[in-house]
Design a protein around this motif. Structure first.
Motif, PDB file in Angstrom:
ATOM      1  N   ARG A   1      -4.254 -47.579 -79.749  1.00 58.88           N
ATOM      2  CA  ARG A   1      -4.309 -47.289 -78.314  1.00 58.88           C
ATOM      3  C   ARG A   1      -3.039 -47.705 -77.584  1.00 58.88           C
ATOM      4  NH1 ARG A   1     -10.133 -49.483 -76.535  1.00 58.88           N
ATOM      5  NH2 ARG A   1      -9.304 -48.943 -74.473  1.00 58.88           N
ATOM      6  N   SER A   2      -2.350 -48.698 -78.102  1.00 60.73           N
ATOM      7  CA  SER A   2      -1.102 -49.128 -77.470  1.00 60.73           C
ATOM      8  C   SER A   2       0.112 -48.420 -78.050  1.00 60.73           C
ATOM      9  CB  SER A   2      -0.933 -50.643 -77.608  1.00 60.73           C
ATOM     10  OG  SER A   2      -0.972 -51.042 -78.966  1.00 60.73           O
TER      11      SER A   2
ATOM     12  N   ASP B   1       7.535 -54.645 -76.390  1.00 61.70           N
ATOM     13  CA  ASP B   1       6.971 -53.321 -76.125  1.00 61.70           C
ATOM     14  C   ASP B   1       5.448 -53.382 -76.023  1.00 61.70           C
ATOM     15  OD1 ASP B   1       9.473 -51.935 -76.273  1.00 61.70           O
ATOM     16  OD2 ASP B   1       9.375 -52.070 -78.460  1.00 61.70           O
ATOM     17  N   VAL B   2       4.839 -54.138 -76.930  1.00 59.53           N
ATOM     18  CA  VAL B   2       3.375 -54.284 -76.969  1.00 59.53           C
ATOM     19  C   VAL B   2       3.032 -55.755 -77.132  1.00 59.53           C
ATOM     20  CG1 VAL B   2       1.252 -53.713 -78.223  1.00 59.53           C
ATOM     21  CG2 VAL B   2       3.075 -51.999 -78.008  1.00 59.53           C
TER      22      VAL B   2
ATOM     23  N   ALA C   1       5.402 -59.097 -71.708  1.00 63.16           N
ATOM     24  CA  ALA C   1       5.592 -57.654 -71.886  1.00 63.16           C
ATOM     25  C   ALA C   1       6.815 -57.161 -71.109  1.00 63.16           C
ATOM     26  CB  ALA C   1       4.349 -56.909 -71.428  1.00 63.16           C
TER      27      ALA C   1
ATOM     28  N   SER D   1       6.885 -51.481 -67.979  1.00 63.08           N
ATOM     29  CA  SER D   1       6.226 -50.286 -68.514  1.00 63.08           C
ATOM     30  C   SER D   1       5.693 -50.483 -69.932  1.00 63.08           C
ATOM     31  CB  SER D   1       7.170 -49.065 -68.489  1.00 63.08           C
ATOM     32  OG  SER D   1       7.590 -48.796 -67.167  1.00 63.08           O
TER      33      SER D   1
ATOM     34  N   GLN E   1       2.939 -52.230 -72.896  1.00 64.09           N
ATOM     35  CA  GLN E   1       1.513 -52.123 -73.202  1.00 64.09           C
ATOM     36  C   GLN E   1       0.937 -53.513 -73.489  1.00 64.09           C
ATOM     37  OE1 GLN E   1       0.115 -48.840 -73.384  1.00 64.09           O
ATOM     38  NE2 GLN E   1       2.138 -48.213 -72.652  1.00 64.09           N
TER      39      GLN E   1
ATOM     40  N   VAL F   1      -2.800 -55.367 -74.696  1.00 62.93           N
ATOM     41  CA  VAL F   1      -4.136 -55.147 -75.235  1.00 62.93           C
ATOM     42  C   VAL F   1      -4.852 -56.484 -75.325  1.00 62.93           C
ATOM     43  CG1 VAL F   1      -5.490 -54.033 -77.048  1.00 62.93           C
ATOM     44  CG2 VAL F   1      -3.093 -53.389 -76.717  1.00 62.93           C
TER      45      VAL F   1
ATOM     46  N   LEU G   1       2.604 -52.179 -66.028  1.00 62.41           N
ATOM     47  CA  LEU G   1       2.056 -52.291 -67.372  1.00 62.41           C
ATOM     48  C   LEU G   1       0.781 -51.467 -67.544  1.00 62.41           C
ATOM     49  CD1 LEU G   1       2.422 -56.165 -67.821  1.00 62.41           C
ATOM     50  CD2 LEU G   1       4.016 -54.381 -68.567  1.00 62.41           C
ATOM     51  N   SER G   2       0.491 -51.098 -68.771  1.00 66.43           N
ATOM     52  CA  SER G   2      -0.786 -50.489 -69.124  1.00 66.43           C
ATOM     53  C   SER G   2      -1.630 -51.532 -69.847  1.00 66.43           C
ATOM     54  CB  SER G   2      -0.584 -49.277 -70.038  1.00 66.43           C
ATOM     55  OG  SER G   2       0.124 -48.262 -69.375  1.00 66.43           O
TER      56      SER G   2
ATOM     57  N   HIS H   1      -5.127 -52.289 -72.034  1.00 62.62           N
ATOM     58  CA  HIS H   1      -6.185 -51.715 -72.861  1.00 62.62           C
ATOM     59  C   HIS H   1      -7.171 -52.823 -73.246  1.00 62.62           C
ATOM     60  CE1 HIS H   1      -3.537 -48.199 -73.511  1.00 62.62           C
ATOM     61  NE2 HIS H   1      -2.578 -49.115 -73.580  1.00 62.62           N
TER      62      HIS H   1
END
Length: 345
Positions: free
Chosen positions: A138-139, A214-215, A232, A235, A237, A239, A257-258, A260
């Motif tokens: 998902r990431s 990045d993640v 992070a 922009s 990811q 989780v 950030l996103s 999840h």
């Protein structure tokens, strides 16, 4: 069949041995004689508090298993009696668990066991592997990306390191001591971070020249999402496997950030997406057979009768790696059909 049952929620002492009728494989199910089962934190959380996702009392808990297929229900393809299999297919609402000698499991939640892993090792894999795989998928973890895994020596974290490396990522992992750092590096971590001795700002500067990862995957099950946001890149990811707490999301907004949230048990509870769990396990079996995925299993052995002690060991933080219980002996009639040294339980 023998089971370990709870009739009330509470401490490990609530387990009691009981005899239940053997289940049968209904349409879409495989009946499996369980050789080994593992204990996950969700198991003792359900035992203690009995949240909405717990099976109705009296209940048999336990999610993970490895064993031998005895019979198959109508409509099942890809399995035959005698197959060695593994999966995460019980122990939640509407699904009897794996602290039992047998389970009638939804075939979509099951895959053939890695031929090169003993049953005990295979039983340690399903829940944590599906969780870690979902998080990385998902990431969007891929080749050349920088990945930070919080809790790199934990149940989910130590699998996530191996899966991220298999995807071609550069991986750093936070740990709490040098023993865990050595373990994380042995699994493929490129760098380890003692989070008690080094601040987030310092290790972000040291490892990413201040850019950020990045993640960031928080596999600890804790409640400190702030350190993940801080680590992070803009922009990037993030989780997490736990979000049942209040947190300030303004740092997330400031970086765009996103976020999840992985709730691995959801397909088991809703019935939707179960095929994906079977697919992940089949891919994990292939990785294990190629030598790129191996669980860390705690050195202390337990039987089904010792389930209370197994829960105490995991719950009190004494275990190193996954706690696994031996449930049944491999049926003599199945020994000739098992390949790759899997008779080592």
């Amino acid at each position: 069949m023998k089971v370990q049952m709870i009739r009330t929620f509470g401490g490990p002492e609530v387990f009691e041995e009981a005899l239940l009728p053997d289940p049968s494989a209904k349409a879409g199910e495989v009946l499996v004689r369980i050789v080994a089962a593992s204990v996950n934190p969700v198991d003792y959380k359900l035992r203690r508090a009995g949240p909405a996702i717990a099976p109705a009392l009296p209940a048999v808990l336990g999610c993970d298993f490895a064993g031998i297929v005895e019979t198959i229900g109508t409509g099942v393809e890809g399995f035959t009696p005698g197959d060695a299999v593994f999966g995460c297919a019980g122990g939640v609402k509407g699904m009897p668990g794996t602290y039992a000698e047998m389970i009638a499991a939804d075939a979509r939640l099951v895959a053939k066991k890695p031929a090169k892993l003993p049953f005990r090792d295979a039983a340690a894999l399903p829940l944590v592997t599906i969780t870690a795989s979902d998080a990385l998928q998902r990431s969007g973890v891929g080749s050349g990306q920088t990945v930070l895994i919080h809790g790199g020596a934990g149940g989910v974290g130590h699998i996530a390191i191996q899966l991220a490396k298999a995807r071609g990522a550069w991986v750093a992992a936070t740990v709490s001591n040098e023993f865990k750092a050595t373990l994380a590096r042995s699994l493929g971590a490129d760098e380890t971070i003692d989070y008690r001795a080094e601040s987030v700002d310092d290790y972000v500067e040291r490892l990413t020249q201040g850019r950020g990862f990045d993640v960031v995957f928080d596999a600890t099950g804790g409640s400190d999402i702030a350190s993940s946001f801080a680590a992070a890149r803009p922009s990037g990811q993030v989780v997490t496997i736990v979000s049942q707490y209040t947190a300030d999301l303004s740092p997330m907004h400031a970086k765009g950030l996103s976020l999840h949230v992985v709730f691995m048990l959801l397909p088991m509870l809703t019935g939707e997406g179960r095929d994906e769990h079977g697919r992940i396990l089949a891919a994990a079996a292939a990785l294990a057979d190629s030598g790129r995925l191996k669980p860390i299993v705690d050195s202390v052995r337990f039987t089904l009768a010792d389930i209370a002690a197994a829960h105490r060991r995991l719950e009190t933080g004494q275990a190193t790696g996954k706690v696994v219980i031996d449930v049944s002996a491999i049926p003599t009639s199945s020994l000739a059909a098992i390949e790759g040294g899997a008779v080592n339980v």
